[in-house]
Scaffold this active site. Structure first.
Site, PDB file in Angstrom:
ATOM      1  N   TYR A 123       0.598  -1.482   0.125  1.00 29.45           N
ATOM      2  CA  TYR A 123      -0.143  -0.243   0.453  1.00 29.45           C
ATOM      3  C   TYR A 123       0.714   1.579   0.349  1.00 29.45           C
ATOM      4  CZ  TYR A 123      -4.088   3.338   0.787  1.00 29.45           C
ATOM      5  OH  TYR A 123      -4.397   4.783   0.502  1.00 29.45           O
ATOM      6  N   GLN A 251       9.301  15.394  12.061  1.00 28.61           N
ATOM      7  CA  GLN A 251       8.048  14.556  12.459  1.00 28.61           C
ATOM      8  C   GLN A 251       7.131  15.012  12.198  1.00 28.61           C
ATOM      9  OE1 GLN A 251       9.224  11.182  11.298  1.00 28.61           O
ATOM     10  NE2 GLN A 251      10.548  12.097  11.041  1.00 28.61           N
ATOM     11  N   HIS A 254       4.147  15.144   9.546  1.00 33.86           N
ATOM     12  CA  HIS A 254       3.531  14.651   8.547  1.00 33.86           C
ATOM     13  C   HIS A 254       2.151  14.398   9.417  1.00 33.86           C
ATOM     14  CE1 HIS A 254       6.175  11.994   6.956  1.00 33.86           C
ATOM     15  NE2 HIS A 254       6.993  11.664   7.998  1.00 33.86           N
ATOM     16  N   GLU A 320       9.200   5.385  17.614  1.00 30.59           N
ATOM     17  CA  GLU A 320       9.691   4.487  15.756  1.00 30.59           C
ATOM     18  C   GLU A 320      10.880   4.867  15.304  1.00 30.59           C
ATOM     19  OE1 GLU A 320       7.096   5.303  11.521  1.00 30.59           O
ATOM     20  OE2 GLU A 320       6.943   7.423  13.082  1.00 30.59           O
ATOM     21  N   HIS A 321      11.258   6.152  15.565  1.00 33.39           N
ATOM     22  CA  HIS A 321      12.422   6.631  15.427  1.00 33.39           C
ATOM     23  C   HIS A 321      12.993   6.948  16.757  1.00 33.39           C
ATOM     24  CE1 HIS A 321       9.661   8.352  11.731  1.00 33.39           C
ATOM     25  NE2 HIS A 321      10.774   7.208  11.369  1.00 33.39           N
ATOM     26  N   ASP A 354      13.579   8.140   6.389  1.00 33.79           N
ATOM     27  CA  ASP A 354      12.640   8.693   5.739  1.00 33.79           C
ATOM     28  C   ASP A 354      13.139   7.914   4.382  1.00 33.79           C
ATOM     29  OD1 ASP A 354      11.499   8.957   8.215  1.00 33.79           O
ATOM     30  OD2 ASP A 354      11.274  11.184   7.871  1.00 33.79           O
ATOM     31  N   HIS A 413       3.657 -42.175  18.591  1.00 36.15           N
ATOM     32  CA  HIS A 413       5.199 -41.407  17.551  1.00 36.15           C
ATOM     33  C   HIS A 413       5.676 -42.363  18.847  1.00 36.15           C
ATOM     34  CE1 HIS A 413       2.472 -37.522  17.593  1.00 36.15           C
ATOM     35  NE2 HIS A 413       3.443 -37.522  17.106  1.00 36.15           N
TER      36      HIS A 413
END
Length: 427
Positions: A123, A251, A254, A320-321, A354, A413
């Site tokens: 996506y 950031q 965004h 995330e970062h 990025d 078994h």
């Protein structure tokens, strides 16, 4: 923004920082309805959703033929940047590719082999902005892994962004569909008259996309559920407050729901970062979005009483970062286990990751870095363990196997092992 002391945070404030969520609950039921309709009605539903949500009358869902032409349409400098970024991303991901292996363990020849999934859906967000970088980050690791059929879904438009299409072409996708949102994820997961169903769906998106990935998980593999962008900068007194602020704002632009945090033990630096943020915001084109992110309860500049408190905060935040700007950056990194991607030193702008340094920018958010890593070649691989036992190795294990099998009440078994020795005795 204002400086807050970590030690003074209330339970409610700590929850806002550490229990970040992507807002999926608000759209989950609507998304389920979209997914089920696409699953049952296919292309008809997708075209109607394009009209309703995107304001676009979609003719051909398959726009694969448009990517090669887009390479001719984009400016030379944009194409050169796409190709340079693609080369770096490909090189990094090729270094990730695991090798098959076999080793001898006292007569037990054991190993592991890796094979790519047959198909993958990527996506690539659209809407109010173009994201050629997301096309590169999603498609390239799949192709490096050896996935035979990689398809892309990207939101429809009267004129699809040529930079995004050119990136899709450079990255090497096999098919491209103009479909966005939850309906795109449903189409990739279950297939329609036009869209190929895939084995795994990856890539970032808004909360509708993320909720759809949650809805189809189990019927198809996904990478992970990701929310708005995040950054945590861990800095000491040597850090340049202007650069710390610049990374925070990068950031923040965004999404108003983005979370941006700086942590330090240096009170002067903390105050200087706040001042630098206020100075830089008016110069940014997306100042209103940035302001929204700065006002987020999960954002702020935090003063720690000690380096250990700062490290514990950063590890619990699981950003995330993670940017570390400190003289002992390597030591600090060794003490922080949870982060999507780490950036060390003053020159390591998070924006480099990025776009073009090489590692993937599709990363876990909302604290999920405590559990998973970012998108990688391994996302598109399946592994098989391989075993070859000599007769002597099986004999060494005979009593262990049969004892455990009978303890579990699984006599067959045990018999499957004993029979091999009975046959040897008969011969």
């Amino acid at each position: 923004m204002e400086v807050r002391e970590i030690g003074s945070l209330s339970p409610t404030e700590r929850a806002a920082l550490f229990d970040r969520e992507a807002g999926l609950d608000a759209v989950r039921e609507d998304v389920r309805a979209i997914v089920e309709r696409v699953r049952s009605e296919g292309d008809v539903a997708i075209r109607e959703y394009a009209r309703e949500f995107d304001g676009v009358e979609v003719g051909n869902l398959d726009v694969t033929d448009s990517t090669a032409a887009a390479v001719e349409r984009v400016d030379d400098d944009v194409l050169a940047a796409i190709e340079a970024a693609a080369a770096n991303i490909r090189a990094f991901h090729e270094a990730q590719r695991p090798a098959d292996w076999r080793e001898d363990f006292d007569g037990r020849e054991l190993g592991r082999r890796y094979r790519p999934l047959e198909s993958a859906g990527v996506y690539v967000p659209g809407g109010t902005a173009a994201y050629p970088s997301s096309a590169l980050m999603g498609i390239i690791p799949a192709k490096v892994a050896g996935v035979e059929h990689v398809v892309v879904a990207t939101p429809p438009a009267a004129d699809l962004n040529p930079a995004t299409l050119a990136a899709i072409e450079v990255a090497g996708a096999d098919a491209v569909y103009q479909v966005g949102g939850a309906q795109a994820i449903a189409g990739l997961a279950y297939g329609t008259e036009t869209i190929d169903a895939v084995d795994v769906v990856v890539g970032p998106g808004n909360r509708w996309v993320t909720a759809a990935k949650a809805a189809v998980r189990g019927d198809v593999e996904i990478d992970f559920l990701a929310g708005p962008s995040e950054i945590l900068v861990l800095a000491d007194g040597t850090a340049d407050p202007d650069l710390v602020a610049a990374d925070l704002l990068a950031q923040a632009e965004h999404d108003e729901a983005a979370s941006v945090v700086a942590v330090t033990t240096d009170a002067d630096l903390a105050s200087a970062v706040v001042a630098a943020v206020e100075e830089q915001v008016p110069d940014r084109e997306r100042a209103d979005v940035i302001r929204g992110a700065l006002d987020n309860d999960a954002s702020g500049v935090f003063l720690a009483r000690s380096e250990s408190e700062a490290v514990l905060f950063a590890d619990e935040y699981a950003a995330e970062h993670l940017a570390i700007v400190a003289e002992n950056d390597e030591e600090l990194l060794d003490r922080i286990d949870s982060a999507g991607s780490a950036f060390l030193g003053p020159a390591s702008a998070v924006a480099a990751g990025d776009y073009a340094s090489g590692p993937n920018h599709v990363l876990p958010t909302g604290g999920r870095a405590r559990l998973v890593g970012g998108l990688s070649v391994e996302t598109f691989l399946r592994s098989t363990t391989v075993q070859r036992l000599s007769a002597a190795a099986l004999a060494d294990l005979r009593e262990t196997i049969t004892t455990l099998a009978r303890a579990e009440g699984l006599e067959a078994h045990a018999a499957s092992v004993e029979r091999r020795f009975d046959r040897d005795d008969e011969s």
